[in-house]
Design a protein around this motif. Structure first.
Motif, mmCIF file in Angstrom:
data_model
loop_
_atom_site.group_PDB
_atom_site.id
_atom_site.type_symbol
_atom_site.label_atom_id
_atom_site.label_comp_id
_atom_site.label_asym_id
_atom_site.label_seq_id
_atom_site.Cartn_x
_atom_site.Cartn_y
_atom_site.Cartn_z
ATOM 1 N N GLN A 47 0.835 -1.201 0.000
ATOM 2 C CA GLN A 47 0.000 0.000 0.000
ATOM 3 C C GLN A 47 0.870 1.253 0.000
ATOM 4 O O GLN A 47 0.565 2.238 -0.688
ATOM 5 C CB GLN A 47 -0.914 0.017 1.221
ATOM 6 C CG GLN A 47 -1.973 -1.052 1.210
ATOM 7 C CD GLN A 47 -2.776 -1.053 2.508
ATOM 8 O OE1 GLN A 47 -2.658 -0.162 3.332
ATOM 9 N NE2 GLN A 47 -3.600 -2.073 2.675
ATOM 10 N N GLU A 50 2.332 1.722 -3.474
ATOM 11 C CA GLU A 50 1.312 2.269 -4.369
ATOM 12 C C GLU A 50 1.064 3.752 -4.081
ATOM 13 O O GLU A 50 0.900 4.555 -4.994
ATOM 14 C CB GLU A 50 0.019 1.473 -4.195
ATOM 15 C CG GLU A 50 -1.101 1.901 -5.107
ATOM 16 C CD GLU A 50 -2.353 1.078 -4.877
ATOM 17 O OE1 GLU A 50 -3.446 1.659 -5.017
ATOM 18 O OE2 GLU A 50 -2.252 -0.111 -4.559
ATOM 19 N N SER A 51 1.073 4.104 -2.818
ATOM 20 C CA SER A 51 0.855 5.496 -2.431
ATOM 21 C C SER A 51 1.990 6.387 -2.922
ATOM 22 O O SER A 51 1.752 7.506 -3.384
ATOM 23 C CB SER A 51 0.721 5.594 -0.910
ATOM 24 O OG SER A 51 0.568 6.921 -0.508
ATOM 25 N N GLN A 53 3.900 5.780 -5.529
ATOM 26 C CA GLN A 53 3.752 5.879 -6.988
ATOM 27 C C GLN A 53 2.663 6.888 -7.352
ATOM 28 O O GLN A 53 2.847 7.706 -8.254
ATOM 29 C CB GLN A 53 3.422 4.508 -7.580
ATOM 30 C CG GLN A 53 4.577 3.539 -7.539
ATOM 31 C CD GLN A 53 4.184 2.131 -7.966
ATOM 32 O OE1 GLN A 53 3.009 1.787 -8.024
ATOM 33 N NE2 GLN A 53 5.181 1.313 -8.257
ATOM 34 N N ASN A 54 1.544 6.838 -6.648
ATOM 35 C CA ASN A 54 0.454 7.773 -6.895
ATOM 36 C C ASN A 54 0.887 9.203 -6.583
ATOM 37 O O ASN A 54 0.584 10.143 -7.333
ATOM 38 C CB ASN A 54 -0.765 7.375 -6.055
ATOM 39 C CG ASN A 54 -1.980 8.193 -6.387
ATOM 40 O OD1 ASN A 54 -2.203 8.552 -7.532
ATOM 41 N ND2 ASN A 54 -2.779 8.474 -5.374
ATOM 42 N N LEU A 55 1.611 9.378 -5.495
ATOM 43 C CA LEU A 55 2.097 10.697 -5.098
ATOM 44 C C LEU A 55 3.030 11.281 -6.162
ATOM 45 O O LEU A 55 2.901 12.444 -6.543
ATOM 46 C CB LEU A 55 2.817 10.593 -3.747
ATOM 47 C CG LEU A 55 3.381 11.871 -3.157
ATOM 48 C CD1 LEU A 55 2.239 12.789 -2.743
ATOM 49 C CD2 LEU A 55 4.246 11.544 -1.945
ATOM 50 N N LYS A 57 3.160 10.423 -9.336
ATOM 51 C CA LYS A 57 2.394 10.656 -10.564
ATOM 52 C C LYS A 57 1.635 11.978 -10.473
ATOM 53 O O LYS A 57 1.671 12.793 -11.402
ATOM 54 C CB LYS A 57 1.427 9.494 -10.795
ATOM 55 C CG LYS A 57 0.621 9.617 -12.081
ATOM 56 C CD LYS A 57 -0.298 8.432 -12.253
ATOM 57 C CE LYS A 57 -1.590 8.788 -11.552
ATOM 58 N NZ LYS A 57 -2.658 7.818 -11.728
ATOM 59 N N ILE A 58 0.990 12.226 -9.352
ATOM 60 C CA ILE A 58 0.242 13.474 -9.170
ATOM 61 C C ILE A 58 1.182 14.670 -9.147
ATOM 62 O O ILE A 58 0.889 15.724 -9.725
ATOM 63 C CB ILE A 58 -0.619 13.403 -7.894
ATOM 64 C CG1 ILE A 58 -1.749 12.394 -8.095
ATOM 65 C CG2 ILE A 58 -1.182 14.757 -7.519
ATOM 66 C CD1 ILE A 58 -2.548 12.101 -6.848
ATOM 67 N N GLN A 81 -5.525 16.793 -10.012
ATOM 68 C CA GLN A 81 -5.647 16.083 -8.735
ATOM 69 C C GLN A 81 -4.882 16.830 -7.657
ATOM 70 O O GLN A 81 -3.837 17.426 -7.911
ATOM 71 C CB GLN A 81 -5.117 14.655 -8.860
ATOM 72 C CG GLN A 81 -5.985 13.762 -9.701
ATOM 73 C CD GLN A 81 -5.437 12.352 -9.746
ATOM 74 O OE1 GLN A 81 -4.253 12.133 -9.576
ATOM 75 N NE2 GLN A 81 -6.320 11.389 -9.976
ATOM 76 N N SER A 86 -3.003 13.329 -1.615
ATOM 77 C CA SER A 86 -2.178 12.141 -1.809
ATOM 78 C C SER A 86 -0.983 12.148 -0.856
ATOM 79 O O SER A 86 -0.561 11.101 -0.377
ATOM 80 C CB SER A 86 -1.721 12.011 -3.255
ATOM 81 O OG SER A 86 -0.975 13.142 -3.642
ATOM 82 N N GLU A 89 -2.317 10.987 2.460
ATOM 83 C CA GLU A 89 -2.494 9.527 2.445
ATOM 84 C C GLU A 89 -1.153 8.823 2.657
ATOM 85 O O GLU A 89 -1.053 7.862 3.419
ATOM 86 C CB GLU A 89 -3.106 9.092 1.114
ATOM 87 C CG GLU A 89 -3.259 7.591 0.970
ATOM 88 C CD GLU A 89 -3.677 7.180 -0.431
ATOM 89 O OE1 GLU A 89 -3.374 6.037 -0.805
ATOM 90 O OE2 GLU A 89 -4.282 7.997 -1.143
#
Length: 176
Positions: A47, A50-51, A53-55, A57-58, A81, A86, A89
């Motif tokens: 998790q 993934e967080s 990677q999302n951070l 990307k944003i 976004q 993010s 999170e």
């Protein structure tokens, strides 16, 4: 024919019983793993990955969007976004990981202290055939407990004495 049906039902019911027993064992194992900080840590790592990677990307999208606005290519009307959500999170997951690691460390410390201060087990009367070579006799166990109680009393007395000294210094001295 009736005996064949009973034989067919017998193995099926045994299989069903075995299946329910295995399901109960799996549920108990999953409940134990929920409380295990190391297992929880292992579950949080994907998790967290993934967080991150999302951070990233944003952050990249926001940077590209702000760059295009600065260059006059795009207007600021388009929605992007939110980076702060993010990031929050990610920080929340980091906090959970930190708590799991601290809890695991405390569990390990308690285990080490327990083994250090009570290294040998006392054999129980319910299982006399499983006497361990490292176990101590009941009289040895009693003497160890008495020494621990004595040590606890000494610490208690020292703390009381210190608190009396601190309380005595806080009171104003009368003029003679």
């Amino acid at each position: 024919m009736a005996s064949q049906q009973q034989q067919a039902v017998g193995p099926m019911s045994q299989a069903a019983l075995q299946q329910t027993a295995s399901m109960q064992q799996q549920q108990q194992l999953s409940q134990q793993q929920d409380f295990d900080p190391v297992h929880r840590f292992k579950m949080l790592i994907p998790q967290l990955k993934e967080s991150v990677q999302n951070l990233m990307k944003i952050a990249a999208l926001n940077l590209a969007h702000n760059t295009s606005i600065d260059n006059g290519i795009k207007s600021s009307d388009t929605s992007v976004q939110r980076f702060d959500k993010s990031l929050e999170e990610f920080y929340a997951l980091c906090d959970q990981v930190e708590l799991c690691l601290r809890l695991a460390y405390e569990c390990l410390s308690q285990s080490i202290d327990s083994a250090k201060h009570s290294p040998n087990l006392v054999p129980t009367a319910t299982k006399p055939d499983t006497v361990q070579t490292e176990s101590m006799s009941y009289s040895q166990y009693l003497s160890m407990i008495k020494s621990q109680i004595s040590c606890a009393k000494d610490i208690h007395n020292a703390l009381l004495e210190c608190s009396k000294k601190i309380a005595g210094k806080g009171q104003p001295q009368g003029i003679l």
